[in-house]
Write an enzyme that holds these catalytic residues in place. Sequence first.
Site, PDB file in Angstrom:
ATOM      1  CG  ASP A   1      17.098   7.888  -6.381  1.00 40.38           C
ATOM      2  OD1 ASP A   1      17.871   8.857  -6.330  1.00 40.38           O
ATOM      3  OD2 ASP A   1      16.894   7.128  -5.416  1.00 40.38           O
TER       4      ASP A   1
ATOM      5  CD  GLU B   1      23.041  11.702  -0.142  1.00 43.66           C
ATOM      6  OE1 GLU B   1      23.599  12.311  -1.074  1.00 43.66           O
ATOM      7  OE2 GLU B   1      21.834  11.761   0.075  1.00 43.66           O
TER       8      GLU B   1
END
Lengths: 430, 250
Positions: free
Chosen positions: B50, B39
Amino acid sequence: MVQHSRIDENTDIEVPRYWYNIAPDLPKPLPPPIDPLDADISLINRLRELLPSELIDQEFTFERYIGIPKEVRELYIEIGRPTPLVRAYKLEKSLGTPAKIYYKFEGVLASGSHKLNTAIPQAYYSYREGYSELVTETGAGQWGLALSIAGSLFGVPSTVFMTRSSYISKVKRVELMRKHGATVIPSPSNITRVGRGILEDEPDHPGSLGIAISEAVEWVMEKPESRRYLPGSVMEYVILHQTVIGLEAIEQFRAIGEYPDKIIGCVGGGSNLSGLAYPFYREYVEGRAKLPEIIAVESSLIPKASRGEYRYEHPDAYGALPMIKMYTVGRHYKPPAIKAAGLRFHGLASSLSLLIREGLVRVRAYDPDSVREAAELFYRSEGVLPAPESSHAVLAAIDEALEAKRRGEGITILINLSGHGLYDEDFFRG
Amino acid sequence: MDLGSRDGELGIYIPIAYPNPETFRRVLGESSQYVDIFELGVPSKKPIYDGPYIRRIHRSLVSSGVDYLSVARSMNRSLDGVDVAVLGYYRDLLGDRSGLFDELASTIDSLRCILIPDLLIEYTDHLENYIDKSSTYGIETCFFISSKFPYRLVSRLAKYRPYFIYLGLQASTGSDLPIHLVRNIGVARKLIGEGVKLAIGFGINKPEKLRKLLASGADIAFIGTEFLRRLSQGIDYALGFIRSMYEALR
Ligand SMILES: Cc1ncc(COP(=O)(O)O)c(C=O)c1O
């Protein structure tokens, strides 16, 4: 013949056995909480040190229904659930409206407001996880009192940071909290860094819920092994607990063969309105009923939903908690010291904000004087004194009922009478 | 790779060109034997979902001015045929002046899909556009969901037959809140049915946890923060970790 305004069937309904989580049914995904872009540490991860685990799990559950623990449900019954659904016949009459006005009276609960519905499970999980001090913020004192009572039912004392303006004017609730062993501290206070910083610049600062939350969080962070922070609104799990209101109301309406066209509640962080309205939204999603018009009523002096922005913001003034996507006037907004102190919050729960954004909930804002007049009219006609916060919903209901009169429409209106105002003499004094 | 004897697939998340183009290619090359899917993150100025750790990496990549597109162009050999999902935020990939989606879609040989975590949360109206664009480049779709997604939407996404549906287990990468993950994975599995792969990620940091979560109904697990944390302490340390994760699934 005297008309009975209390619905007899009320007493036959059961206290719900589960809470309803709206996220699986929302029209769009609920945006997740985030850390501010420049954060060095994760505020999201910090929730571990602030909240009981079980409540964190409820905040992020993927389930639609969450079972109410037996101990919590038993206490719900002891403190007055199910609450009555009452038809305000005399108010209808004094308005000369063809509309039917019902109110779900959360003010009968032992603490005087709906806040006890979430105070009990929050205190329960904290107790079960072994914590010995419950820490929170409060505006008018309704939440602080509810948590103090719930805590003392489990033998766990509370520490309550109360916005200074209310600490001065809501004397009764301060006293009642103390009777339950709570330590009540006017906020901003000099026992936290956040509080001292503000007092230095402005010794007479009236406080705000945003500041009181920051102080409570700081207090917990000093001793996370024994303290837990328990918020009175805004979080999704708080709304989850409040859905007992709407779940009961649906059964009560079913019992009398009626259904509301409009559901009205005041909004501080959004928990009493959401708790009443979300189960009706579920009925709609599942194709069992039409969607009532849902109306959120705020104070025109803290106009987060009517004039705020829809964006990420911290729920507390100092940015100690993760940001959530919501309607907000910004965490630095200094709310005027209105007596409906439970509405002095700069934002609105994420799910309710999303529903407003999607046009499924409408927003109304009212000024304090008009709200007080509505409260007095309600008191004179019904004999029930609504809390200043709840009186915002009462005014909206009166407006809707008068509009129905103009149009000659026999609509059915449901208000969340989230609390009584017997300890809010400051408000009724004007 | 022989998946028949395995309990699930393993993926690692690494931002393109991290920590530098050379080490990045080396990491791909040397971990390809353990990994079913890479990924690859598109460096972003605003990686909002994040946690601080991965954000710092993005910040450093963006400010270093590294030409990650050219790194992407030159990495095909290191990929060794392992499947790739690119992960990038909407604005970076499909924003007004960005041609990045197109560039990446036509650059990476083993690209299966481009995952845009904020697509369905902040840019719901652009779903069809995303699907069209993916099919233009002959790649599949893949979707990011969380435990706060509406059931109907999740079920609908499964009908598009994506390469996978990725359930973010935590509110952000790298966080580790006490959430009943097995239960949430179970709900996701039920919603998407059996025909579509369920990927999971966020906060998976130990072999036991990996095994337990994959056993509860997920097909692919992505390791991000923990792998990157170790990578910052040395490539062998990171590779050893990935090998232990790989072995946990045999
Ligand atoms: C009686 C009453 N109603 C309403 C509110 C507003 O909060 P919420 O919007 O979460 O119901 C408060 C808050 O303190 C309150 O005390």
